[in-house]
Write a protein that holds these residues in place. Structure first.
Motif, mmCIF file in Angstrom:
data_model
loop_
_atom_site.group_PDB
_atom_site.id
_atom_site.type_symbol
_atom_site.label_atom_id
_atom_site.label_comp_id
_atom_site.label_asym_id
_atom_site.label_seq_id
_atom_site.Cartn_x
_atom_site.Cartn_y
_atom_site.Cartn_z
ATOM 1 N N UNK A 902 0.779 -0.745 -0.078
ATOM 2 C CA UNK A 902 0.176 -0.253 0.149
ATOM 3 C C UNK A 902 0.482 1.305 -0.357
ATOM 4 N N UNK A 903 0.512 2.240 -0.911
ATOM 5 C CA UNK A 903 1.479 2.939 -0.751
ATOM 6 C C UNK A 903 1.503 3.982 -0.209
ATOM 7 N N UNK A 904 -0.002 4.293 0.679
ATOM 8 C CA UNK A 904 0.344 4.684 1.945
ATOM 9 C C UNK A 904 -0.386 4.267 3.567
ATOM 10 N N UNK A 905 0.225 4.135 4.612
ATOM 11 C CA UNK A 905 -0.997 2.882 5.271
ATOM 12 C C UNK A 905 -1.801 4.140 6.109
ATOM 13 N N UNK A 906 -0.758 5.508 6.507
ATOM 14 C CA UNK A 906 -1.403 6.665 6.766
ATOM 15 C C UNK A 906 -0.594 7.735 6.053
ATOM 16 N N UNK A 907 -1.937 8.812 6.566
ATOM 17 C CA UNK A 907 -2.112 10.107 5.609
ATOM 18 C C UNK A 907 -2.692 10.612 6.356
ATOM 19 N N UNK A 908 -2.030 12.579 6.422
ATOM 20 C CA UNK A 908 -2.805 13.545 6.926
ATOM 21 C C UNK A 908 -2.177 14.182 6.752
#
Length: 1711
Positions: A902-908
């Motif tokens: 997955x590209x980003x497991x977390x993004x804000x």
């Protein structure tokens, strides 16, 4: 005459005063040029702003004397989103065209003397367009006074009725009138405003005293030309400014600026004609809210077909939110809610009927329905959920959400009333509770919006309340109280007071919990009417006859009313005279806690408490935790205008372990508001008793009859109320109770039956079958978590909105499949799982998307122009694993498998934008970042700081600051003037070689802090955080395994075989020397000496062991001597802590050696080696005794030598591992450990591993990577070895742990780690022994070399140790102890106390009599119990209280002492269960012959007599003597034991309430268990900790005389022929002298009974007793015995001494 002339002159001047009120002549049309601008953003130029502009010509003409027409000509609407002031306004041509028909429609309005009256318009003109006209009319609103030029008033306008200042002046040159009008929009008598989502918050006025979050003001400037009959407005300009910040405004604020210009152009003759339509009355000049209430400010939708659009969004949500949540799901959900708000109820019903059979659609609709927030929500719930086939799991959440999301009005309250009293909801306890509590919440929300709400809204609840009281239905009463408590309406106070003690007659018949609920129901009323509640609460607190719990609850309510200093002082003064220590402790702790309160709204209370606490005695602070306490902690940060507070109330009425009630509450402060976010209350009344006592005993007539017969003899004995096993809990959210539960015996039994019933087993079987066939589960949960809106009009006539939205969508996807080998049969049992190989495959994905919006700006159904802060959070966590379990083979294996990258497991992402859009051209919507591009920022930063420098230094420099600093690098600027970086980027990565992954976090931030370093400016801009997880460079990891193998097959799982030879044990470079030693010294293998490598780490233990066996050889003897001297030297170092001069110290040591011979005789029974140790110990003791007088024992910097050296440790250990006969007599524990270790350094060569654990990463290149843990057990030597090794072939790093149980009293373990376990090593020794007569244990940690990292953390811990010890109340001092050793000695001084000494290399920490919360099972009785009983014993004994008597002095349960003058041959009640259950009774009497004590215990179905005979103590059970040889006695049906203890006998029955009754010839003691505290009575007291109320007689009267108290518990006889041999009775006595009371001669009778001999008997011995007397006139007729019986209820007029008989002799006729 002169006065008359002067008056006429004034009258003439007044009659000629010009009227400046604007006037429009009837035959003329006045043409004005109008321009309105509304712009929002930060005040600094160069940043982005958003706004709208309206340009038009305005025509005004009169059609009647006070009726005028107003028409817009050539109106244009512009929108703005760009960098101010560089970018231009953009025409909204399509919107102007769409609204042209409405804008060009003329309107009518009333106008007279400058005041606008009614407004009229056709129905074709929307409210939004009409509000624009009101903005123009607002300019014409002028209240001009003819006689005043400067004045203020409350003036009506578009925003409401607000405080307005007028200043009028005349220009003499031009003749024009200049008028200035300013409005303070923060001080309005009637402010037009709409708020949503703020019903649960309280406006914190005190929080905004230093700065407000929202301020507004307007300035109107007029130039008017006077005319004969009035004035013409030539030019008018309006400037209105609103500024907002969630923080203190002093740190910067965003602003919304409105400007209007109204300039006269010309006068035309053509009048304005109304259109051919009916002009309806549409209100006044005041703003009217339109469809903007239904329009969310975060998006603008063009709604053409709501039904079709709802279906489209539902399809989108279902389609794109299956395996994981789509990034735009929260915003789509908000769109769905917005469309549903517009749709009709019928349309929503059609959609529900279309999709309710499809689960994927059904749950999205059910979650969106409550968020609609209109009456449609409640109608849908009633018709589709309640009346339709729906589960509680669906109805309950929808109902709870509806309570908090639906806007409260009269219609919704009526709908909720219908729901609450619906028969289907009433039949379901869960739905009924939610609906009833929600009904009260809806009323509370409505009354928050409309403070004058009518009491009729609560009429159904009041009727229910009255009916429940009439039927004595406690459940209904409690429910009605909670509903009224949620509503918080002052009209509910009157019915609530009917249930309050002292206010209503119904209170006496109600349980205590109902009375407590009644007091708590006043808390929300107190927020509206604090004075009313204060009056009631103070009376409740001051009523000392009230139950202590109720008084403490009243105190809590009282403090929530923000009580004044007078009441706080009243409480403090009452506490100084308070007899109940529970109440005193609670109020004192609450007042003391409030002294540290920093919250602004409680600042006055804190100040009052600071004064009141000085009135109170600090002794109350010494009360233990068993007394009721209150705590309060808070923190408030004024610049941020935010804070938090936490309060906890621990309420008890008897000093038991479990309190009666515990309440915890959290309160928050933000943006000038306060809210009680969460409150949880738990009552544990009866739970402790239910858990620890036996089941309720069956009614045994013999037992009950015997006890009641004994009790009947007591004077007016009154039983305490029986405490039914009960617990309750409630939860409040934002001050509203949302759920509560009462747990009683019936509910527990239902839960047990349900858990053990066939239904649960059937469900379990179904679940197993489902797992075998495979389960795929997908759950989606959308939530509109927050919707807070604050809408108010501006001068332009366009609304401004401040809003905050949070929406989230969570999705979880689970796929699980199980396989079993062999397969399970059709019908199976749990035991069959133990013989089955189970394999489980699972795949799990959890994802969350959350969007948060904060908006400030214009929001209408046609156009939006606002500042928007948008935060988007998106996370996804996938996982895939398999698990295998084979119980038969003892194998467990779990594999973590790779998942899709997955590209980003977390993004804000956080972004602040200036947006402008209109509904007619959504494609042209413009979003401009608040902070421009980087180049623009650099230029802007330069300009801002140049201007700052120029403005600050302009007068002190000869040339322009701009010229000086324009070309300078930033590092040459002054520090205070350097620009803060406007943009920052950072990337952090971490790599895990074992898992083969790399995690990186990218942080990027661009904000406006370079303009102003404040929180608001730091938030504005663009921020992002990205977390990526990707495969790391290097070998590919296919999976990660964790495998555990137990049992015989553990050896098969060993991957890396470890061999340990003696060469490997040798340090680097010494292998050759060892080989030479083997050749030269053949017997080296049998040597008992340990290697030099480990001698330091084991020096102290080996030396002490060698000393104990020193007689075998001269070498060992010399070793013993040196060891002894070194030990003495080590101890003398500790003495140096107290002894200052070296010379004096050496003298004392020399002199002490002379006295060491005296210790030899005392230690002759010990071995010679112990004598050496004893001599050094006695020397230390003599030195310690000499120096103790000169050193202060209380000083924390010194150690009392007596305390240190009294901890002389005598080992229990006896070596149990004979290695060889030759060494059996001389081997020490350390050397025996070394010998066992050298027999087989690696147990893998001798025994198979017991457990093997593999943690490894399976690589694509098949290389080994991971760790192996093997555990080996050598049962013959009681040895356990654990080795952790790296699986890499060339990696020899290991952790080795080796432990040996040398005996039942000693364990030694060695921990080594590093390359081949040679780099670092520690040893731990734990052993038991004695310190004097007390059992003790010692733990010793030694080391040789430690890693630098561990040393660093150890130093930090050592630095923290002194402050931690001081905080914990431990004594400490610097000392030079062993450098590489930590030693902990613990001696068990008693069951409840320990003596502890901790010695570190540089410090000694110690504590004597360290109290324990439990009782250690160290007695003879405890040792005979099994493990489960010992655990029960630890807790029951720890919390038990004791009553005892030595000679004639009795110590009560509350530790109060008094002299008990016992009468002969009469039983006294020592202690009994004073509830109606009568679980036990303990009686005491002194025989007539030898005056020896006898004890009788009535418990269960037996009578037990304990009595002395000759030189022994005997026992009878039910009259049958039990031989001493047959003890222990165990009751066959009850948990009752009788056994010998010390010189007497002890009875144990903790499950009946009696912990122990001990009796011997000289003493006795009675211990009751914790849950009986407060429920006992007798001469031992109530065991409730209330020492101020100790002497309470059987009738409940509190006496001051201990003798009177003790005699009141004597069981008297009815006649002298009674078999009990008691010859006494209790009676009221007459005072032998007459006294004068109230001026009358009176006779007095005792109100407390006095022991007197029976008729026919004479007193042989008497004792004086001081008692209370009640006096009556001498001519008053007492009416015989009845009058004397009633005398016990009379008041005390005086206290005198009377004679009580304690020994009587009867005549022969009587005998």
């Amino acid at each position: 005459m002169k006065a008359v002339v002067f008056a006429l002159t004034l009258a003439l001047v007044a009659s000629q005063h010009v009227n400046f009120a604007p006037e429009f002549e009837a035959s003329k049309t006045y043409v004005y040029k109008y321009e309105a601008l509304l712009l929002g953003g930060l005040p600094e130029e160069g940043l982005s702003r958003a706004g709208i502009k309206v340009i038009s010509k305005v025509l005004i003409s009169a059609i009647a004397p006070t009726i005028y027409m107003l028409k817009l000509v050539d109106p244009e609407i512009f929108e703005y989103s760009g960098v101010w002031p560089k970018d231009p306004f953009v025409p909204a041509s399509k919107l102007t065209s769409a609204l042209a028909a409405q804008l060009l429609t003329p309107i009518k309005f009333e106008y007279a003397n400058g005041v606008v009256g009614k407004v009229f318009a056709p129905t074709g003109v929307s409210e939004t367009v009409l509000n624009i006209h009101r903005g123009i009319l607002n300019i014409l609103q002028l209240n001009i006074k003819k006689t005043q030029n400067v004045y203020e008033m409350q003036e009506a306008g578009a925003q409401g009725v607000c405080k307005t200042h007028y200043v009028i002046s005349e220009d003499a040159k031009t003749g024009y009138i200049h008028l200035t009008k300013t409005k303070d929009l923060n001080h309005c008598q009637e402010r037009i405003i709409k708020e949503f989502g703020l019903a649960y918050t309280e406006n914190c006025v005190e929080c905004q005293q230093k700065g407000k979050n929202l301020r507004g003001a307007a300035a109107y400037n007029y130039i008017m030309k006077p005319t004969a009959t009035g004035a013409i407005i030539m030019e008018a300009t309006v400037t209105e400014l609103h500024q907002f910040s969630p923080f203190n405004e002093m740190n910067g604020a965003a602003q919304m600026e409105a400007k209007q210009t109204f300039a006269f152009v010309e006068i035309k003759k053509t009048p304005v004609e109304p259109i051919k339509a009916e002009y309806l009355h549409r209100g006044s000049i005041q703003y009217q809210f339109a469809t903007e209430i239904l329009q969310t400010p975060i998006q603008l939708l063009r709604i053409s077909n709501a039904h079709a659009q709802i279906v489209d969004i539902l399809n989108h949500l279902v389609k794109y939110n299956v395996a994981k949540v789509h990034v735009d799901a929260p915003q789509k959900f908000i769109q769905l809610v917005q469309l549903m708000r517009v749709a009709s109820f019928e349309s929503i019903q059609d959609i529900w009927n279309q999709f309710k059979a499809k689960p994927a659609f059904r749950y999205w609709i059910l979650d969106a329905i409550p968020a609609i927030g209109t009456p449609v929500t409640l109608k849908f719930i009633k018709e589709e959920l309640v009346d339709g086939p729906i589960t509680i799991a669906e109805a309950a959440p929808a109902l709870v959400a509806a309570v908090h999301m639906v806007t409260a009005d009269v219609e919704t309250i009526k709908l909720f009333e219908t729901l609450a009293f619906n028969h289907k909801i009433q039949a379901n306890p869960v739905l009924r509770e939610v609906a009833m509590l929600g009904y009260g919440t809806m009323i509370s929300k409505y009354c928050a919006a409309y403070p004058t709400c009518h009491a009729d809204l609560l009429k159904p609840i009041h009727n229910l309340f009255v009916e429940a009281i009439a039927k004595n239905n406690f459940e209904e009463i409690a429910m009605a109280l909670k509903v009224m408590g949620n509503a918080g309406h002052p009209a509910s106070l009157k019915p609530i007071m009917k249930l309050l003690p002292g206010f209503g007659t119904a209170a006496a018949a109600l349980p205590l919990i109902i009375q407590a609920d009644a007091i708590l129901a006043m808390r929300n009323i107190a927020k509206k009417e604090p004075r009313m509640i204060q009056e009631v609460a103070v009376q409740l607190f001051m009523d000392k006859a009230l139950h202590p719990e109720l008084r403490m609850i009243a105190t809590v309510v009282l403090f929530e009313t923000n009580l004044p200093m007078g009441l706080v002082t009243t409480l403090a003064d009452a506490v100084t005279k308070e007899a109940n220590l529970q109440v005193a402790s609670f109020v004192y702790s609450l007042i003391k806690a409030m002294t540290k309160c920093t919250a602004p709204d409680f600042a006055s209370v804190a100040a009052a408490c600071n004064v009141a606490v000085k009135i109170l005695s600090p002794k109350l602070d010494r009360l233990s935790f068993r007394f009721s306490k209150a705590t309060h902690l808070d923190y408030y940060h004024s610049p941020l205008m935010m804070g938090a507070a936490a309060s906890a109330f621990y309420i008890n009425d008897a000093a038991t372990v479990l309190p009666r009630a515990v309440v915890a509450k959290a309160r928050t402060y933000f943006a000038g508001t306060a809210a009680d976010v969460l409150e949880i209350g738990v009552r544990t009344e009866g739970i402790q008793e239910a858990l620890m006592k036996i089941p309720k005993a069956p009614e045994n007539l013999d037992r009950i009859t015997k006890m009641k017969r004994a009790i009947k003899a007591l004077s007016d004995w009154r039983s305490l109320p029986s405490s039914e096993p009960l617990a309750s809990v409630y939860v409040k959210f934002f001050g509203q109770e949302i759920a509560f539960a009462n747990i009683d015996k019936a509910i527990i039994e239902q839960a047990i039956n349900l858990a053990t019933g066939p239904a649960v087993q059937a469900e379990a079987e179904n679940a197993v079958r489902a797992l075998l066939s495979g389960v795929a589960f997908q759950y989606a949960k959308p939530l509109l978590a927050a919707e807070v809106r604050h809408i108010f009009p501006t001068a332009v006539g366009v609304p401004m909105e401040l809003s905050f939205y949070t929406a989230a969508v969570a999705i979880a996807t689970v796929n699980v499949k199980a396989t079993m080998s062999p397969p399970l049969p059709e019908t199976f049992h749990v035991a069959q799982f133990m013989k089955t190989d189970i394999q489980l495959q699972a795949e799990f994905t959890a994802s969350i998307a959350m969007h948060t919006f904060a908006v400030m700006g214009v929001n209408t159904a046609f156009i939006q122009a606002a500042l928007m802060a948008r935060a988007e959070v998106h996370t996804i966590v996938p996982a895939r694993f398999t698990a295998k379990l084979d119980i038969v083979k003892g194998n467990f294996k779990i594999e973590a498998l790779p998942v899709q990258i997955i590209n980003h497991i977390a993004s804000v992402h956080v972004e602040t934008l200036a947006l402008a859009r209109n509904v007619e051209d959504l494609a042209a919507a413009k979003f401009t970042p608040m902070i421009p591009a980087a180049k623009s920022v650099a230029q802007l930063s330069k300009e801002i700081f140049t201007s700052k420098i120029a403005s600050s230094m302009i007068g002190s420099l000869s040339r322009s600051t701009e010229l000086i600093y324009n070309d300078m690098p930033s590092n040459f600027l002054p520090k205070k003037l350097r620009a803060i970086e406007a943009q920052a980027e950072k990337k952090m990565c971490a790599k895990s070689k074992f898992f083969g992954i790399k995690a990186c976090a990218e942080i990027e931030s661009q904000n406006a802090a370079f303009i102003r370093n404040s929180p608001l400016y730091a938030l504005i801009g663009k921020h992002s955080v990205l977390v990526d997880v990707s495969p790391a460079s290097g070998p590919v990891i296919e999976k990660v395994e964790i495998e555990v193998q137990v049992g015989p097959k553990a050896a098969e799982k060993i991957i890396k075989v470890i061999t340990m030879t003696e060469e490997e044990e040798a340090p680097d470079g010494k292998t050759v020397l060892l080989k030479l030693k083997k050749i030269l010294v053949p017997g080296l293998k049998n040597s008992t000496r340990s290697s030099s490598n480990s001698s330091n780490s084991r020096s102290s233990s080996s030396r002490s062991s060698l000393r104990s066996k020193s007689s075998s050889s001269s070498k060992s003897s010399s070793s013993s001597k040196s060891s002894s001297s070194s030990s003495s030297r080590a101890k003398s170092k500790i003495i140096d802590v107290n002894a200052a001069p070296i010379s004096k110290r050496s003298k004392k040591i020399r002199s002490s050696r002379k006295s060491s011979s005296s210790s030899k005789s005392r230690s002759s029974k010990l071995s010679s080696s112990k004598s050496v140790s004893s001599r050094s110990s006695s020397s230390s003791k003599s030195i310690s005794s000499r120096s103790s007088s000169s050193s202060s024992r209380s000083s924390s910097s010194r150690i009392s030598r007596q305390e240190v050296y009294d901890m002389k440790f005598a080992k229990n250990h006896i070596h149990q591992h004979p290695i060889s006969k030759a060494r059996a007599s001389s081997i020490s524990s350390a050397s025996s450990f070394e010998a066992i270790y050298k027999q087989a350094k690696y147990l893998g060569n001798a025994v198979a591993p017991a457990v093997t654990i593999l943690i490894r990463a399976v690589r694509a290149d098949n290389e080994l990577q991971g760790y192996q843990i093997a555990a080996y057990l050598d049962k013959a030597n009681s040895r356990l070895q654990i080795i952790l090794a790296n699986l890499a072939p060339k990696d020899n790093w290991r952790i080795c742990a080796d432990g040996v149980l040398l005996s039942n009293h000693k364990v030694m373990a060695k921990f080594a780690w590093g390359v081949e376990c040679k780099e670092f090593e520690t040893e731990i020794t734990a052993e038991t022994g004695l310190v004097g007569p007390d059992p003790a244990f010692r733990v010793k940690l030694t080391w040789d070399k430690l890693p630098s990292g561990l040393k660093r953390y150890a130093k930090k811990l050592a630095e923290y140790l002194p402050s931690a010890a001081l905080y914990a109340g431990l004594s400490q001092a610097r000392a030079k102890n062993s450098v590489k050793q930590i030693k902990l000695n613990v001696a068990v001084a008693s069951e409840r106390t320990l003596n502890v000494i901790l010695k570190t290399p540089k410090r000694t920490v110690y504590k004597q009599a360290l109290a324990l919360p439990i009782a250690l099972p160290i007695g003879a009785t405890a040792k005979e119990l099994n493990v489960a009983d010992q655990i029960y014993y630890m807790f029951s004994k720890a919390s038990a209280v004791e009553c005892s008597m030595v000679r004639d002095t009795l110590t009560t349960f509350n530790n109060k002492r008094y002299k008990n003058e016992m009468p002969l041959s009469c039983y006294q009640v020592l202690a009994q269960d004073c509830t109606s259950e009568l679980k036990f009774m303990v009686l005491l009497k002194k025989d007539n012959l030898y005056e020896q004590n006898h004890i009788n215990v009535k418990i269960s179905d037996i009578d037990i007599d304990l009595y002395p005979k000759d030189n022994d103590v005997l026992v009878k059970v039910n009259g049958m003597e039990v031989p001493i040889n047959n003890l222990t006695y165990q009751h066959p049906r009850g948990a009752i034991q009788i056994r010998r203890k010390a010189q007497g006998l002890s009875l144990y029955a903790p499950s009946h309430g009696l912990q122990e009754v001990y009796f011997d010839k000289n003493t006795w003691k009675v211990q009751v268990v914790d849950w009986m505290k407060g429920q006992t009575c007798g001469i031992c007291g109530k065991a409730d900790g209330e020492v101020r109320q100790e002497y309470r007689t059987p009738s409940g009267r509190l006496t001051k005389s201990p003798v009177s108290f003790a005699h009141s518990w004597v069981l008297p006889s009815e006649s002298c022929r009674d078999k009990s041999e008691c010859r006494m009775k209790l009676e009221s006595v007459k005072l032998e002298k007459q006294v004068i009371v109230d001026g009358k001669e009176s006779k007095c009778y005792s109100v407390e009974p006095v022991l007197r001999c029976l008729p026919g008997c004479l007193p042989v011995r008497t004792t004086p007793v001081t008692i209370g007397f009640h006096c009556l006139p001498t001519d008053y007729n007492m009416n015989g015995s009845e009058g004397l019986r009633n005398i016990y209820d009379k008041s005390v007029d005086l206290r005198e001494t009377a004679e009580a008989h304690v020994v009587c002799r009867c005549t022969e006729q009587c005998a």
